[in-house]
Scaffold this motif. Structure first.
Motif, PDB file in Angstrom:
ATOM      1  N   ARG C  23      -0.022  41.484 -16.847  1.00  0.00           N
ATOM      2  CA  ARG C  23      -0.545  42.686 -16.187  1.00  0.00           C
ATOM      3  C   ARG C  23      -1.821  43.106 -16.903  1.00  0.00           C
ATOM      4  O   ARG C  23      -1.921  42.987 -18.125  1.00  0.00           O
ATOM      5  CB  ARG C  23       0.447  43.852 -16.297  1.00  0.00           C
ATOM      6  N   VAL C  24      -2.745  43.644 -16.167  1.00  0.00           N
ATOM      7  CA  VAL C  24      -3.958  44.161 -16.814  1.00  0.00           C
ATOM      8  C   VAL C  24      -4.017  45.676 -16.650  1.00  0.00           C
ATOM      9  O   VAL C  24      -3.301  46.261 -15.839  1.00  0.00           O
ATOM     10  CB  VAL C  24      -5.247  43.528 -16.237  1.00  0.00           C
ATOM     11  N   GLY C  32     -10.576  47.804 -22.015  1.00  0.00           N
ATOM     12  CA  GLY C  32      -9.857  46.833 -21.206  1.00  0.00           C
ATOM     13  C   GLY C  32      -8.560  46.526 -21.915  1.00  0.00           C
ATOM     14  O   GLY C  32      -8.492  46.601 -23.149  1.00  0.00           O
ATOM     15  N   SER C  33      -7.522  46.167 -21.172  1.00  0.00           N
ATOM     16  CA  SER C  33      -6.237  45.914 -21.822  1.00  0.00           C
ATOM     17  C   SER C  33      -5.381  45.025 -20.945  1.00  0.00           C
ATOM     18  O   SER C  33      -5.621  44.882 -19.748  1.00  0.00           O
ATOM     19  CB  SER C  33      -5.502  47.224 -22.105  1.00  0.00           C
ATOM     20  N   ALA C  34      -4.393  44.416 -21.564  1.00  0.00           N
ATOM     21  CA  ALA C  34      -3.484  43.562 -20.813  1.00  0.00           C
ATOM     22  C   ALA C  34      -2.187  43.379 -21.578  1.00  0.00           C
ATOM     23  O   ALA C  34      -2.130  43.540 -22.800  1.00  0.00           O
ATOM     24  CB  ALA C  34      -4.116  42.199 -20.554  1.00  0.00           C
ATOM     25  N   ALA C 134      -3.260  37.392 -23.397  1.00  0.00           N
ATOM     26  CA  ALA C 134      -3.466  38.824 -23.183  1.00  0.00           C
ATOM     27  C   ALA C 134      -4.909  39.200 -23.479  1.00  0.00           C
ATOM     28  O   ALA C 134      -5.529  39.994 -22.761  1.00  0.00           O
ATOM     29  CB  ALA C 134      -2.504  39.625 -24.062  1.00  0.00           C
ATOM     30  N   LEU C 137      -7.336  38.383 -20.622  1.00  0.00           N
ATOM     31  CA  LEU C 137      -7.162  39.322 -19.523  1.00  0.00           C
ATOM     32  C   LEU C 137      -7.769  40.682 -19.870  1.00  0.00           C
ATOM     33  O   LEU C 137      -8.397  41.326 -19.023  1.00  0.00           O
ATOM     34  CB  LEU C 137      -5.674  39.490 -19.199  1.00  0.00           C
ATOM     35  N   ALA C 138      -7.588  41.103 -21.118  1.00  0.00           N
ATOM     36  CA  ALA C 138      -8.120  42.404 -21.520  1.00  0.00           C
ATOM     37  C   ALA C 138      -9.647  42.389 -21.501  1.00  0.00           C
ATOM     38  O   ALA C 138     -10.292  43.376 -21.109  1.00  0.00           O
ATOM     39  CB  ALA C 138      -7.604  42.773 -22.912  1.00  0.00           C
ATOM     40  N   ASP C 141     -10.588  42.639 -17.948  1.00  0.00           N
ATOM     41  CA  ASP C 141     -10.314  44.018 -17.514  1.00  0.00           C
ATOM     42  C   ASP C 141     -11.400  44.967 -18.012  1.00  0.00           C
ATOM     43  O   ASP C 141     -11.720  45.965 -17.360  1.00  0.00           O
ATOM     44  CB  ASP C 141      -8.947  44.442 -18.049  1.00  0.00           C
ATOM     45  N   GLN C 221      -2.629  34.342 -15.127  1.00  0.00           N
ATOM     46  CA  GLN C 221      -3.726  35.235 -15.517  1.00  0.00           C
ATOM     47  C   GLN C 221      -4.536  35.650 -14.294  1.00  0.00           C
ATOM     48  O   GLN C 221      -4.828  36.827 -14.086  1.00  0.00           O
ATOM     49  CB  GLN C 221      -4.645  34.536 -16.536  1.00  0.00           C
ATOM     50  N   LEU C 225      -5.154  39.358 -12.502  1.00  0.00           N
ATOM     51  CA  LEU C 225      -6.472  39.955 -12.232  1.00  0.00           C
ATOM     52  C   LEU C 225      -6.631  40.270 -10.743  1.00  0.00           C
ATOM     53  O   LEU C 225      -7.164  41.302 -10.363  1.00  0.00           O
ATOM     54  CB  LEU C 225      -7.596  39.020 -12.695  1.00  0.00           C
ATOM     55  N   LYS C 228      -4.917  43.367  -9.876  1.00  0.00           N
ATOM     56  CA  LYS C 228      -5.713  44.534 -10.267  1.00  0.00           C
ATOM     57  C   LYS C 228      -6.731  44.887  -9.187  1.00  0.00           C
ATOM     58  O   LYS C 228      -6.835  46.028  -8.770  1.00  0.00           O
ATOM     59  CB  LYS C 228      -6.445  44.248 -11.574  1.00  0.00           C
TER      60      LYS C 228
END
Lengths: 239, 263, 239, 263, 239, 263
Positions: C23-24, C32-34, C134, C137-138, C141, C221, C225, C228
């Motif tokens: 998840r992001v 940004g985070s994931a 992670a 992805l972050a 994000d 991944q 995204l 999102k």
């Protein structure tokens, strides 16, 4: 509320302090310094500043930064303490800074640092209070403009009795300890911490006893400062 | 990061309102998720509005302190992990993190809701060490209350590990024995902004806060008692303000305790 | 090559992953985070930047510097871990940086820092892989321009069998663990470590299995995204 | 320090040549001097071209780890002493030093050439601790391979100290008992520069290196096996490049092992 | 004064050194380097500089700063030493700096740093002396302009006898150890430490024996430097 | 802080005079107050002119070092608390503080005036640890001598705590047993300014000092013996100067020892 007076371990009344001793100008090198004693608890404070800020990025454009460092000498406690910063001393340094901060005209010294170093030489309860009392005197001794002095002491509950200035055996047997710092002109409590179990009413009673107690501390602080100026006054007479 | 002008906050609060529409004594939305960490012996993830913390309890077997040879040991530590805020930095915990962990620790320890003598294995030699580690994942203010909620919820969630014959922990077989906790000690924080008192200040309000009082309360035989207090902030509080916050904390504590009990 | 399928401890096929969850946008404060989960291994990554470099002397005139910090929560492991940097986390932070570095357009943000913080919340093998997944992805994000995503997983040998994504009891009994990170567009392995005894052929087989496995991670991944942007798209519809 | 232009190196290497005239898969001249440190229980000084490291092995008696109560303990540490390079600084080891010591450690440990159960004195209580300390004296690149050579040569050189009746080490009387080591685990490092692969990159080449692969190999009953791998550098490697380096490492490992065996 | 010659544990005369070995230019990367051996005590020194000062605030406008770091390899002692700074190495680094300082033309290189790193590889007494001897040679090898070399050795008292260059079993049985460093051209003692019990006369006698001993060290240092220039001379002949 | 011009000091001293009117070999006024710290097991506050240090001795029970299993342990530490000087900083002790504590430690330890075998409780297991902690409150120069005076006076003031049946310290009941100390080891410091020697340099003189020699002396059966020496400063001393200072230190030590004996 404690109408019948009970006997405290060391014979004091419920709202009686241990002997108080306060002196300013006890160090030579510091810009200001003071000694404060409450029974067997003794602290010395030394102030440097306003002076240049190192490291530079801590500098504030519109005011002086106040830095406080509370340190316990290794021989101040029953068991020898390890020198250096502990989590406890980090917390106490912080609440000490917050307790003192409101009375200093920091805005008069932009881009400078005022450093307050507190060294606890003997610890028998209320070390943070004694440190704050010494620190305010040291700041005054350094000539730092202040709105007022902050006076600090603690009250608590021992064997069900609400008493001022817990110390010695009371400390180990005590159920509750509540230190405050008080800024009299504004009637502001600038430090308050508590641990131990109390009812709502007891909490309020202890706060009032502690806040009331700061009056005597405040007198001792002022008297120490007066003594300084008297002596300096005398000196002036001589010349 | 766009920060909110403290003066704007002060103006809003002085009108008895708050930026996010909350009432003066309202907390943000709270969610408590027990058992959030599979590897921990007990855990909880707590959201307090956009503030998020996660707490894991781990047990180990260790030596008691020499002045309490027949008692288990509680260790509370908070790490303000740098992902939680642009201001948090790597390295040893700063004064804010140290304060949070110590305030949470005191509320639990001083309330005496945990009987540490029951965590003694062999007096003077072996006791249970209870590590309560709090990771801050998102800092939107009032970390102390979020950490306090997470810590007590995680302790309620915790199960002691089994012990092998050689006295070491049997990581493969957990016992179903929880900690016996007789009450729910919780920190509740109120802030003074100008002449007003507000509950649970968030990060946008933090710059406008003059002073803060965190009050630890717990329930015992139907009564509510205080177990800790901690003032923060660079301005003082009057005795009247203190007393008002103590009263508010007692009633707010009751609300929060229900959430913990139902989590 | 493992034509007869054998039984893994947890019932998986030799090339089967544990459940994957991605998840992001899971944090509010980070740019940004994931969240990435592989069975019982869970990591969260948060990205800050591009932002000013402190300390200044680390600044690069022609590109952003990428800083990565891999940290294990004390409660993430079977025995409680000590908080703070260890030699292990120093090494993993470094190989994580090298794994991610090739896909970021660092040259677009001279004199800035991009900080990637990885927090492992649960550790059941492959924590560095999950952290890298992670982290990428972050970064996405956070809107950091990237050439591609890097996908990471591990393969190894347990009881003589070559399998993907070792976990649980397999980890303690495992003979070999080989994590890789893969940059699909360039067909580049950007992280590779191994410990344990293998023949030349086994080594190559494990590398191929791990590299092949990154495809599924990459899908997870991209799907996170897409979700999102779908959600953001939906939001846009609403307004 | 006059540093070589990375582009120049790239050009030379792309022509299948190297600045110092070496072949693409050639190591620099290696010298191994066992017993170089009189105070150590085992030692070796290794020169790899102008890179020089010294490794000392010391034994002590300590407690085993709780999860391996009947095994001795291996501790590998590398110090990048600041005299070895204008870039090395005093203080705790940086990431490069940490990586080097951990890669060397893994190659030795994972190859299982040392039976750590034989280093148990009293199960659960006393075992031999084997400290392998590597001092870098001169850094001209490829420290990992130099450290790996020095560590294994020093371990072969090591003699266990005697034990006194009270279980303490008798520093005056060494035993003549060496460690039983069944194989020679070694790290061999290859680097990718543009599209070419070179062995043993030196410091002048380091800036031009895109990626690095260190492969740990050892010999067992006549076969060569891998025991560790570690990729470095900020660019990736294709699977074909990885496979090529694995093959190169296996044949280069054989050469280097002969030098260790004859040292 | 020790007219009847006694027998030392290792057979040396009372004023006899262990074998001395000195070489310069032993490292490639350092700007200057040297190896010095006294029996079983071995140190290597490396010099970097004059170079830019980091951190900048240590910079001096009118001269170079001299920084010395004495470090003991973990395998240099009988029991394995812990890597990193100790109180002992902090003190020795300081007295080493003071011992060397007088002979360097620091004023010729304002705003720079000269860094001297000493690594003790084997320790059998007199490690600080051997470190100083190596350091001076390394400074000369680096081409740093110097007024003179500083030569260092120690003398002491063992079983009542006053002897030069205590080592081995003498060290553990020794009553007194007194290291000196000597700056011959100026006849200055630039390092002197002592521990152990001596009379006034013995103290003076030991100082004289140690100072006298530095002559042989000095010769060895000069010979090592001559060898360097001879070899370099030879090289010149060849080309 | 207004500092004194070093050249001025040099001129004054070259005329055989000192800025504060002292004789060349005079110490500043010394006051020694034993028992200054109620919480310590032994203590002393020493003023040497405007230099002020406070020393506290604390005992604890600990394990002996493995090479001296039947001897107590002495630990001397000096903290240069930042209130004592604008130059002192928080954090771990700097080289000056480390030197001071180690020089004081050596003078006491090497003089052998304390029989550490008498501080053994159970050989190989339990011994008395003697912590000598020195806090510098005001730094007006010559901290080593002030620390040395305070340390030995505090040791003379110290009383061992009682032991409870379980071998732990009984903090409520001190014994009246002091340490048996057979002599008074003291550091005395002289400085070379130009061609002159002065005793007890103060901070205004420090910048003008070329070299320093601290000599530890003690008395034994009526004789005076040396137990330690430490040269400081960035300039050397001739052998003649060294000898002169040794002689001066011996006679000055006698004076100072009387003050300690009478304190």
């Amino acid at each position: 509320m404690n109408i019948v007076e009970f006997k405290r371990i060391d014979g004091r009344k419920h709202d009686e302090f241990r002997p108080i001793e306060a002196r300013v100008g006890v160090l030579q090198k510091a810009d200001g310094s003071a000694y404060f004693r409450l029974g067997n608890t003794v602290a010395i404070a030394g102030v440097y500043g306003p002076r240049k800020v190192h490291p530079r990025h801590e500098e504030q454009l519109d005011r002086a930064i106040l830095r406080t460092r509370y340190n316990m000498a290794p021989f101040a406690t029953t068991e020898r303490g390890r020198p250096g910063y502990s989590r406890r001393s980090i917390e106490i340094s912080m609440v000490t800074r917050q307790a003192i901060n409101p009375v200093i005209f920091l805005e008069e010294f932009p881009k400078t640092a005022i450093d307050v170093h507190i060294e606890v030489l003997q610890a028998d309860a209320s070390t943070r209070c004694v440190g704050i009392n010494a620190a305010c005197l040291a700041l005054a001794d350094a000539g730092i403009p202040m709105r007022d002095l902050v006076a600090s002491c603690s009250a608590g509950k021992v064997n069900g009795n609400i008493i001022l200035d817990i110390a010695g055996k009371e400390d180990t047997e005590g159920e509750v300890d509540l230190p405050v710092a008080y800024y009299p002109k504004k009637k502001h409590v600038t430090l308050l911490q508590m641990d131990g179990i109390v009812t709502r009413e007891e909490a309020k009673e202890i706060v009032k006893l502690a806040v009331g107690g700061t009056k005597k501390i405040y007198e001792a602080q002022k008297s120490a400062l007066r003594k300084k100026y008297e002596i300096e006054g005398e000196k002036n007479d001589i010349y | 990061m766009i920060s909110t002008d403290p003066q704007l906050i002060k103006n809003i609060v002085s009108n008895g309102e708050r930026l996010d529409g909350r009432g003066m004594y309202d907390y943000r939305k709270i969610t408590i998720e027990k058992g959030a960490v599979a590897t921990a012996d007990g855990s909880a993830r707590v959201k307090l509005g956009n503030t998020e913390v996660i707490c894991g309890v781990k047990f180990s077997v260790g030596e008691p302190f020499s002045d309490t040879p027949d008692e288990g040991v509680l260790m509370v530590a908070a790490e303000f992990v740098p992902l939680a805020s642009p201001e948090f930095e790597s390295g040893p915990p700063g004064e804010e993190a140290v304060e949070a962990s110590r305030v949470v620790d005191r509320a639990i320890r001083e309330s005496k809701v945990i009987d540490f003598k029951k965590l003694c294995i062999t007096p003077g030699e072996k006791v249970w060490m209870v590590f309560v580690d709090i990771d801050v994942l998102d800092n939107d203010g009032n970390l102390i209350d979020a950490a306090s909620l997470a810590a007590i919820a995680a302790l309620f969630d915790a199960k002691l590990p089994g012990l092998k014959e050689d006295g070491k922990i049997d990581y493969d077989n957990k016992s179903d024995q929880g900690l016996q906790i007789n009450g729910i000690p919780l920190s509740t924080t109120f802030a003074k902004v100008g002449d007003s008192i507000i509950a649970d200040p968030d990060l946008s309000e933090a710059e406008a806060v003059d002073a803060r009082l965190t009050v630890g309360t717990f329930d015992k035989d139907g009564d509510v008692l205080l177990c800790s207090m901690q003032k923060g902030g660079s301005v003082g509080l009057t005795v009247e303000e203190l007393e008002k916050i103590i009263d508010l904390a007692i009633s707010k504590g009751k609300e929060l305790r229900k959430m913990v009990a139902n989590a």
